[in-house]
Scaffold this active site. Sequence first.
Site, PDB file in Angstrom:
ATOM      1  N   ARG A  89      55.918  40.555  38.567  1.00 18.06           N
ATOM      2  CA  ARG A  89      54.515  40.875  38.304  1.00 18.06           C
ATOM      3  C   ARG A  89      53.897  41.464  39.563  1.00 18.06           C
ATOM      4  O   ARG A  89      53.942  40.859  40.635  1.00 18.06           O
ATOM      5  CB  ARG A  89      53.764  39.614  37.858  1.00 18.06           C
ATOM      6  CG  ARG A  89      52.325  39.881  37.572  1.00 18.06           C
ATOM      7  CD  ARG A  89      51.579  38.719  36.932  1.00 18.06           C
ATOM      8  NE  ARG A  89      50.191  39.122  36.874  1.00 18.06           N
ATOM      9  CZ  ARG A  89      49.156  38.414  37.316  1.00 18.06           C
ATOM     10  NH1 ARG A  89      49.327  37.193  37.777  1.00 18.06           N
ATOM     11  NH2 ARG A  89      47.939  38.912  37.270  1.00 18.06           N
TER      12      ARG A  89
ATOM     13  N   HIS B  48      43.623  43.758  39.927  1.00 18.33           N
ATOM     14  CA  HIS B  48      43.725  42.458  40.586  1.00 18.33           C
ATOM     15  C   HIS B  48      42.645  42.418  41.675  1.00 18.33           C
ATOM     16  O   HIS B  48      42.940  42.400  42.871  1.00 18.33           O
ATOM     17  CB  HIS B  48      45.132  42.244  41.148  1.00 18.33           C
ATOM     18  CG  HIS B  48      45.499  40.790  41.326  1.00 18.33           C
ATOM     19  ND1 HIS B  48      46.508  40.176  40.631  1.00 18.33           N
ATOM     20  CD2 HIS B  48      44.974  39.832  42.114  1.00 18.33           C
ATOM     21  CE1 HIS B  48      46.601  38.907  40.991  1.00 18.33           C
ATOM     22  NE2 HIS B  48      45.679  38.673  41.896  1.00 18.33           N
TER      23      HIS B  48
ATOM     24  N   GLU C  51      42.245  37.207  36.215  1.00 16.12           N
ATOM     25  CA  GLU C  51      41.281  36.145  36.529  1.00 16.12           C
ATOM     26  C   GLU C  51      39.836  36.635  36.596  1.00 16.12           C
ATOM     27  O   GLU C  51      39.219  36.659  37.670  1.00 16.12           O
ATOM     28  CB  GLU C  51      41.667  35.436  37.836  1.00 16.12           C
ATOM     29  CG  GLU C  51      43.014  34.748  37.787  1.00 16.12           C
ATOM     30  CD  GLU C  51      43.261  33.800  38.954  1.00 16.12           C
ATOM     31  OE1 GLU C  51      42.452  33.771  39.888  1.00 16.12           O
ATOM     32  OE2 GLU C  51      44.266  33.070  38.917  1.00 16.12           O
TER      33      GLU C  51
ATOM     34  N   ASN D 192      47.123  31.639  34.314  1.00 15.31           N
ATOM     35  CA  ASN D 192      47.338  31.254  35.715  1.00 15.31           C
ATOM     36  C   ASN D 192      46.858  29.826  35.875  1.00 15.31           C
ATOM     37  O   ASN D 192      45.710  29.517  35.522  1.00 15.31           O
ATOM     38  CB  ASN D 192      46.526  32.138  36.672  1.00 15.31           C
ATOM     39  CG  ASN D 192      47.099  33.537  36.800  1.00 15.31           C
ATOM     40  OD1 ASN D 192      48.081  33.875  36.170  1.00 15.31           O
ATOM     41  ND2 ASN D 192      46.456  34.352  37.622  1.00 15.31           N
TER      42      ASN D 192
ATOM     43  N   TYR E   4      47.173  26.224  38.555  1.00 16.03           N
ATOM     44  CA  TYR E   4      47.689  25.643  39.795  1.00 16.03           C
ATOM     45  C   TYR E   4      47.469  24.141  39.921  1.00 16.03           C
ATOM     46  O   TYR E   4      48.301  23.437  40.457  1.00 16.03           O
ATOM     47  CB  TYR E   4      47.011  26.320  41.009  1.00 16.03           C
ATOM     48  CG  TYR E   4      47.511  27.728  41.249  1.00 16.03           C
ATOM     49  CD1 TYR E   4      48.570  27.966  42.119  1.00 16.03           C
ATOM     50  CD2 TYR E   4      46.942  28.812  40.594  1.00 16.03           C
ATOM     51  CE1 TYR E   4      49.041  29.248  42.337  1.00 16.03           C
ATOM     52  CE2 TYR E   4      47.413  30.104  40.811  1.00 16.03           C
ATOM     53  CZ  TYR E   4      48.457  30.322  41.680  1.00 16.03           C
ATOM     54  OH  TYR E   4      48.929  31.592  41.891  1.00 16.03           O
TER      55      TYR E   4
ATOM     56  N   GLU F 131      51.066  32.874  36.629  1.00 17.57           N
ATOM     57  CA  GLU F 131      51.017  32.385  38.022  1.00 17.57           C
ATOM     58  C   GLU F 131      51.068  30.872  38.024  1.00 17.57           C
ATOM     59  O   GLU F 131      50.387  30.225  37.232  1.00 17.57           O
ATOM     60  CB  GLU F 131      49.715  32.791  38.732  1.00 17.57           C
ATOM     61  CG  GLU F 131      49.659  34.198  39.222  1.00 17.57           C
ATOM     62  CD  GLU F 131      48.383  34.475  40.023  1.00 17.57           C
ATOM     63  OE1 GLU F 131      47.912  33.579  40.745  1.00 17.57           O
ATOM     64  OE2 GLU F 131      47.863  35.600  39.901  1.00 17.57           O
TER      65      GLU F 131
HETATM   66  C1  NOJ Z   1      45.288  33.393  41.854  1.00 20.78           C
HETATM   67  C2  NOJ Z   1      45.161  34.832  42.192  1.00 20.78           C
HETATM   68  O1  NOJ Z   1      45.420  35.626  41.067  1.00 20.78           O
HETATM   69  C3  NOJ Z   1      46.042  35.251  43.335  1.00 20.78           C
HETATM   70  O2  NOJ Z   1      45.603  36.498  43.755  1.00 20.78           O
HETATM   71  C4  NOJ Z   1      45.993  34.200  44.421  1.00 20.78           C
HETATM   72  O3  NOJ Z   1      46.590  34.612  45.577  1.00 20.78           O
HETATM   73  C5  NOJ Z   1      46.587  32.944  43.875  1.00 20.78           C
HETATM   74  N1  NOJ Z   1      45.690  32.472  42.858  1.00 20.78           N
HETATM   75  C6  NOJ Z   1      46.839  31.831  44.881  1.00 20.78           C
HETATM   76  O4  NOJ Z   1      45.664  31.385  45.418  1.00 20.78           O
END
Ligand code: NOJ
Length: 494
Positions: free
Chosen positions: A97, A142, A188, A328, A330, A397
């Site tokens: 990606r 992006h 995002e 995405n 985390y 992500e």
């Molecule tokens: C989401 C974002 O899309 C990406 O650009 C960023 O670096 C990562 N999170 C990690 O923080």
Amino acid sequence: MKVFFFILSLTSLGLADEEINSRYFPEGFKFGVANAAPQIEGGWIEDGKTESIWDHFAHTHPEMIIDGSTPDIASDSYHKYKEDVALVKAMGLDHYRLSIAWSRILPTGYTDKVNQAGVQYYKNLFAELKAANVEPMVTLYHWDLPQVLEDQLGGWLNETVADLFAEYARLCFELFKDDVKMWITINESKQVCQVGYGMGAYAPGVVSNGIGEYICTKNVILAHAKAYHIYDEEFRATNKGTITIVIDTTWFEPGSDSEEDQEAAERMLQFTFGLYANPIFMGNWPQVVIDRIAERSELEGFSSSRLPAFTDEEIVYIKGTYDYLALNHYSTLMVNATADAPIGDPSYDNDISVLTWRQPEWPSGSADWFAVVPWGMRRLLVWLKKTYGDVEIIITENGLSDNTGIMEDDHRVSYYQGYLSACLDAIYEDEVNLSAYTAWSIIDDWEWTLGYTSFLGMYYVNFTDPERTRIPRKSASWFTNMVATRCLVDTCTE
Ligand code: NOJ
């Protein structure tokens, strides 16, 4: 065979200890890694490229970037893309990606001047990927709006920018029609709008809390829908690929079983995910978002809601503009209900009015915003299925942010193992239609306002070394082996 993962003190939540799923990833499940142009390319004004809002922001507001750095060179992928592709190939990955920098293709922001050097860079990159048998998954936006469109038009606060994005998208579909089959319009929207045009902490730094971010969100969603329809009507039949938008969210776990806390967590999800996803999946903003913003706007004295409405035509136009759900994700936060914020200045946080916090025992990646909570990903996947139906999901992500850059990154290995295990649980136990996983990231990069102080790469990059040599961390070999065996533990079962 069950292998125990780190023991979390989740007894207060009544949850079982984490364990690693020992089944193989299903046949056809795909693995990839992700990156983005403004974070790795460098070459910020090379060969005809002009400034993006992030170049401009870092240069004009160094105080907003933790180490005062710029993305001028970043990981230097503009010159080292062949090395990057070789790493991707060596890891045995299915897809890579990456994103296209709008101002590298169109230095004026408009389609009047196409920068051939920029086009050639991406052509070369795609040729390299093709030779390596790796599928490019390409994000058109992006976060790097050409600065000129911010200066002239006010960026994403102006609906005209949605039309300009659509024209840029059409050009890319045409230019790269033989190279790319997996298209992503925008990455995002929440970070673009809420942080960029609400809080003002991200480029372009517009502070318009509770107002700008919602105007921006509508325009970004329209931009996405326009690009989707162009692809659908003019390119899909011959390109035979897919197109969607990437939406991010943290998982929000209710702080207790009380109805108020359950509602607060759901509201938080609707404001952080639903706000960006519901128009696309269901046609309109989530009802709770419409109601709360309308109610607070009235009390604040506005003559109409701060959340711009979609017309009936727009609802029909936007609804269904996805080929799959791209996520995405985390980390996780706990949520408790709290009294509604008093009426005063408009604000997104006040529109939501909840309390978020982190369980102190959750392992962190050493970054403030981060907690390692694999079960949060599983719950999120189940929530997505419940909320949006049995839609295909691709994780675009997921990865561990850490501020040490340590090479023996066992914590990153544990993170991937735990989160991938949560994916297997979701696939096998909850029958979530999850078809691919994309790790962020393969190499260290420029992490926006965290500059070069936050590391997510499986390969270390020394940003003071002009060569920007890529050196594997422990996680690189673990991930490579995982992709080859399709298994998270020593011995897997079907
Ligand atoms: C989401 C974002 O899309 C990406 O650009 C960023 O670096 C990562 N999170 C990690 O923080």
